[in-house]
Design a protein around this motif. Structure first.
Motif, mmCIF file in Angstrom:
data_model
loop_
_atom_site.group_PDB
_atom_site.id
_atom_site.type_symbol
_atom_site.label_atom_id
_atom_site.label_comp_id
_atom_site.label_asym_id
_atom_site.label_seq_id
_atom_site.Cartn_x
_atom_site.Cartn_y
_atom_site.Cartn_z
ATOM 1 N N SER A 86 0.836 -1.198 0.000
ATOM 2 C CA SER A 86 0.000 0.000 0.000
ATOM 3 C C SER A 86 0.873 1.250 0.000
ATOM 4 O O SER A 86 1.958 1.272 0.570
ATOM 5 N N ASN A 87 0.374 2.296 -0.650
ATOM 6 C CA ASN A 87 1.077 3.589 -0.595
ATOM 7 C C ASN A 87 0.170 4.686 -0.032
ATOM 8 O O ASN A 87 0.360 5.874 -0.320
ATOM 9 N N VAL A 88 -0.813 4.267 0.764
ATOM 10 C CA VAL A 88 -1.684 5.233 1.448
ATOM 11 C C VAL A 88 -1.581 5.002 2.953
ATOM 12 O O VAL A 88 -1.213 3.907 3.406
ATOM 13 N N ASP A 89 -1.915 6.041 3.738
ATOM 14 C CA ASP A 89 -1.760 5.931 5.183
ATOM 15 C C ASP A 89 -3.071 5.628 5.902
ATOM 16 O O ASP A 89 -3.140 5.650 7.131
ATOM 17 N N HIS A 90 -4.132 5.361 5.150
ATOM 18 C CA HIS A 90 -5.385 4.974 5.780
ATOM 19 C C HIS A 90 -5.673 3.499 5.481
ATOM 20 O O HIS A 90 -5.074 2.906 4.584
ATOM 21 N N GLU A 91 -6.584 2.932 6.230
ATOM 22 C CA GLU A 91 -6.873 1.504 6.108
ATOM 23 C C GLU A 91 -7.647 1.215 4.826
ATOM 24 O O GLU A 91 -8.650 1.864 4.524
ATOM 25 N N VAL A 92 -7.143 0.254 4.070
ATOM 26 C CA VAL A 92 -7.733 -0.120 2.779
ATOM 27 C C VAL A 92 -7.835 -1.649 2.733
ATOM 28 O O VAL A 92 -6.899 -2.342 3.135
ATOM 29 N N PRO A 93 -8.937 -2.195 2.243
ATOM 30 C CA PRO A 93 -9.023 -3.656 2.115
ATOM 31 C C PRO A 93 -7.931 -4.200 1.202
ATOM 32 O O PRO A 93 -7.594 -3.585 0.176
ATOM 33 N N VAL A 94 -7.371 -5.325 1.574
ATOM 34 C CA VAL A 94 -6.400 -6.002 0.700
ATOM 35 C C VAL A 94 -7.183 -6.709 -0.403
ATOM 36 O O VAL A 94 -8.092 -7.507 -0.128
ATOM 37 N N ILE A 95 -6.849 -6.406 -1.653
ATOM 38 C CA ILE A 95 -7.526 -7.054 -2.777
ATOM 39 C C ILE A 95 -6.511 -7.846 -3.587
ATOM 40 O O ILE A 95 -5.293 -7.679 -3.431
ATOM 41 N N GLY A 96 -7.017 -8.738 -4.437
ATOM 42 C CA GLY A 96 -6.126 -9.569 -5.222
ATOM 43 C C GLY A 96 -6.552 -9.688 -6.672
ATOM 44 O O GLY A 96 -7.700 -9.388 -7.031
ATOM 45 N N PHE A 97 -5.600 -10.126 -7.490
ATOM 46 C CA PHE A 97 -5.866 -10.419 -8.899
ATOM 47 C C PHE A 97 -5.227 -11.763 -9.219
ATOM 48 O O PHE A 97 -4.083 -12.026 -8.831
ATOM 49 N N VAL A 98 -5.973 -12.613 -9.932
ATOM 50 C CA VAL A 98 -5.564 -14.000 -10.151
ATOM 51 C C VAL A 98 -5.709 -14.368 -11.624
ATOM 52 O O VAL A 98 -6.700 -14.012 -12.264
ATOM 53 N N SER A 99 -4.727 -15.095 -12.153
ATOM 54 C CA SER A 99 -4.822 -15.676 -13.497
ATOM 55 C C SER A 99 -4.096 -17.014 -13.502
ATOM 56 O O SER A 99 -3.300 -17.298 -12.606
ATOM 57 N N HIS A 100 -4.352 -17.829 -14.522
ATOM 58 C CA HIS A 100 -3.683 -19.132 -14.613
ATOM 59 C C HIS A 100 -2.748 -19.166 -15.814
ATOM 60 O O HIS A 100 -3.000 -18.525 -16.839
ATOM 61 N N PHE A 101 -1.664 -19.924 -15.658
ATOM 62 C CA PHE A 101 -0.667 -19.958 -16.737
ATOM 63 C C PHE A 101 -0.707 -21.239 -17.566
ATOM 64 O O PHE A 101 0.027 -21.352 -18.555
ATOM 65 N N ILE A 131 -0.288 7.228 -8.179
ATOM 66 C CA ILE A 131 -1.542 6.477 -8.172
ATOM 67 C C ILE A 131 -1.694 5.822 -6.803
ATOM 68 O O ILE A 131 -0.877 5.000 -6.400
ATOM 69 N N LYS A 132 -2.717 6.214 -6.092
ATOM 70 C CA LYS A 132 -2.887 5.734 -4.723
ATOM 71 C C LYS A 132 -3.640 4.395 -4.701
ATOM 72 O O LYS A 132 -4.659 4.230 -5.373
ATOM 73 N N HIS A 133 -3.132 3.481 -3.907
ATOM 74 C CA HIS A 133 -3.724 2.144 -3.831
ATOM 75 C C HIS A 133 -3.393 1.501 -2.494
ATOM 76 O O HIS A 133 -2.430 1.876 -1.815
ATOM 77 N N GLU A 191 -7.411 2.005 -7.484
ATOM 78 C CA GLU A 191 -7.644 3.386 -7.069
ATOM 79 C C GLU A 191 -8.975 3.532 -6.325
ATOM 80 O O GLU A 191 -9.047 4.172 -5.257
ATOM 81 N N LEU A 192 -10.031 2.983 -6.879
ATOM 82 C CA LEU A 192 -11.358 3.105 -6.276
ATOM 83 C C LEU A 192 -11.415 2.439 -4.895
ATOM 84 O O LEU A 192 -12.051 2.953 -3.974
ATOM 85 N N THR A 193 -10.748 1.301 -4.772
ATOM 86 C CA THR A 193 -10.751 0.596 -3.483
ATOM 87 C C THR A 193 -10.015 1.399 -2.412
ATOM 88 O O THR A 193 -10.354 1.314 -1.215
ATOM 89 N N ALA A 194 -9.042 2.220 -2.833
ATOM 90 C CA ALA A 194 -8.234 2.976 -1.884
ATOM 91 C C ALA A 194 -8.833 4.337 -1.524
ATOM 92 O O ALA A 194 -8.284 5.057 -0.670
ATOM 93 N N GLU A 195 -9.950 4.709 -2.166
ATOM 94 C CA GLU A 195 -10.550 5.998 -1.862
ATOM 95 C C GLU A 195 -11.049 6.053 -0.433
ATOM 96 O O GLU A 195 -11.632 5.080 0.090
ATOM 97 N N LYS A 196 -10.842 7.170 0.237
ATOM 98 C CA LYS A 196 -11.358 7.357 1.594
ATOM 99 C C LYS A 196 -12.875 7.427 1.547
ATOM 100 O O LYS A 196 -13.455 8.105 0.708
ATOM 101 N N LYS A 197 -13.501 6.723 2.462
ATOM 102 C CA LYS A 197 -14.960 6.692 2.482
ATOM 103 C C LYS A 197 -15.513 7.862 3.310
ATOM 104 O O LYS A 197 -14.895 8.309 4.252
#
Length: 413
Positions: A64-79, A162-164, A407-413
């Motif tokens: 993370s590069n933000v100082d507020h709490e953000v949900p950890v999200i993931g991205f998955v693909s298969h090789f 880009i904040k995330h 970006e959207l996930t990291a936005e302050k609510k």
């Protein structure tokens, strides 16, 4: 554009075909070639916590590069690529500024990719399309998804403005043979939710898939000299034919679409004394899915009752095994994860195509393992065969969607 083309081609030219008959994970040793390459490449672009386990699952972290709490999200693909069509010696062809006409894949073999048959091609007129040479599949399923995830991570590393929040990524083996999530360590992955980048055309956003089962049905017979067979012979091949004829004739893949389920005979082999039929069973509706399995048993019971006295036992022996279930049940309680992806697409000028998957992804299994995981387009078309292609612009847009979701996930609510 060239950067994403080069990265994609570097992946698809590595043969990673999986093998359903192998008991190991990964099912083929050659999958390690790409897994190891990906682990090194992730380190090279600056990802952290890069790991590759004993089964070739590759994981990494973008902190993370933000100082507020953000949900950890993931991205998955298969090789891995499907064993349905060869993925060895892939020779991609690049078609810039596609003119909307036929694309000759292989002149010598007279193999042509034509919009007269594949009408989706016309929406990519003027774009750059990557195709096969007509002798192999391309491997956009799912090396396009891997290309997009790696490129998106690289872009965010190079653009710290880009904040995330914290992002986890994972590349898996053996998805094409239904085992991609078998040894996925959800706890180690540590994400609240994730997205598989494993859809097809631009805009696809999916959180519903088939409930799926497979059936191996064995038919027993009695072989007797045909000249003296009356009242004695039981031909197992004819029993199999009888069984198949009792399945609904219109509930097959070639006659269904959308939410409609089906029975699909995928293999048959036999002799007079023993025949084996392989079926797959699919339905979005859980009740109808269970009814399909009941139908298999009912047909079995009726045939067995007819031959019980003559054979002295069961002539039909079914083995039915569930593969995966509709992820909708696990995603609907957390629909905001779909809404974030939908918003990301709209902000990028992409019209979301929200529809059910007539198949399954790692995401369906992962959702039932505690990691809700909708599916997002990777851009490819005509998977699992020689007519597979992917527009480069679709891959670029998928990269932008990944970044926008972050970006959207990291936005302050």
């Amino acid at each position: 554009m060239q950067h994403i083309i080069d990265r994609f081609i570097s992946y698809v030219t590595i043969d990673t075909e999986s093998d359903a008959n192998s008991p190991t994970t990964p099912s083929t040793a050659k999958q390690w070639d790409l897994a190891n390459k990906l682990a090194e490449e992730l380190k090279a672009i600056g990802m952290e916590d890069v790991t590759i386990d004993e089964h070739s699952y590759v994981m990494a972290t973008l902190p993370s590069n933000v100082d507020h709490e953000v949900p950890v999200i993931g991205f998955v693909s298969h090789f891995d690529t499907t064993p349905d069509f060869t993925g060895a010696n892939v020779k991609p062809q690049i078609v810039p500024n596609y003119d909307g006409g036929d694309i000759i894949l292989n002149k010598e073999l007279n193999i042509v990719l034509s919009p007269s048959y594949f009408k989706d091609m016309l929406q990519y007129k003027g774009q750059t399309i990557i195709t096969t040479d007509g002798t192999t599949l391309l491997g956009a399923d799912d090396k396009a998804g891997i290309t997009e995830i790696v490129t998106a991570m690289e872009y965010m590393i190079q653009h710290p403005e880009i904040k995330h929040g914290k992002i986890r990524i994972c590349f898996t083996p053996d998805e094409e043979i239904g085992r991609g999530a078998d040894l996925f360590d959800v706890e180690k992955f540590g994400a609240e939710w994730a997205y598989t980048m494993d859809g097809s055309q631009i805009g696809e956003l999916e959180y519903e898939n088939f409930n799926a089962a497979g059936a191996k049905i064995t038919f027993k017979g009695i072989s007797v000299h045909p000249g003296y067979a009356k009242g004695k012979m039981i031909n197992s091949m004819l029993l199999a034919n009888n069984f198949i004829s009792q399945l609904p004739a219109n509930e097959v893949p070639e006659k269904t679409k959308g939410y409609e389920g089906f029975f699909h005979v995928v293999g048959i082999s036999g002799s007079i004394e023993e025949t084996t039929v392989q079926l797959i069973i699919r339905d979005h509706d859980k009740v109808k899915f269970e009814e399909r399995k009941v139908m298999i048993q009912t047909i079995t019971d009726n045939i067995n009752a007819e031959y019980q006295k003559q054979f002295g036992g069961d002539v039909v022996i079914p083995e039915v095994r569930d593969y995966y279930y509709n992820m909708k049940e696990k995603v609907e309680p957390v629909m905001h994860i779909v809404e974030i992806a939908e918003k990301a697409m709209r902000e990028l000028g992409i019209e979301p195509l929200i529809k059910p998957i007539r198949g399954g992804t790692d995401g369906s299994r992962l959702s039932y393992m505690g990691l809700p995981c909708p599916n997002i387009f990777a851009g490819g078309h005509n998977f699992h065969g020689k007519y597979e292609y992917v527009p480069v612009e679709s891959m670029q847009k998928a990269v932008e969607v990944i970044v926008k979701i972050a970006e959207l996930t990291a936005e302050k609510k």
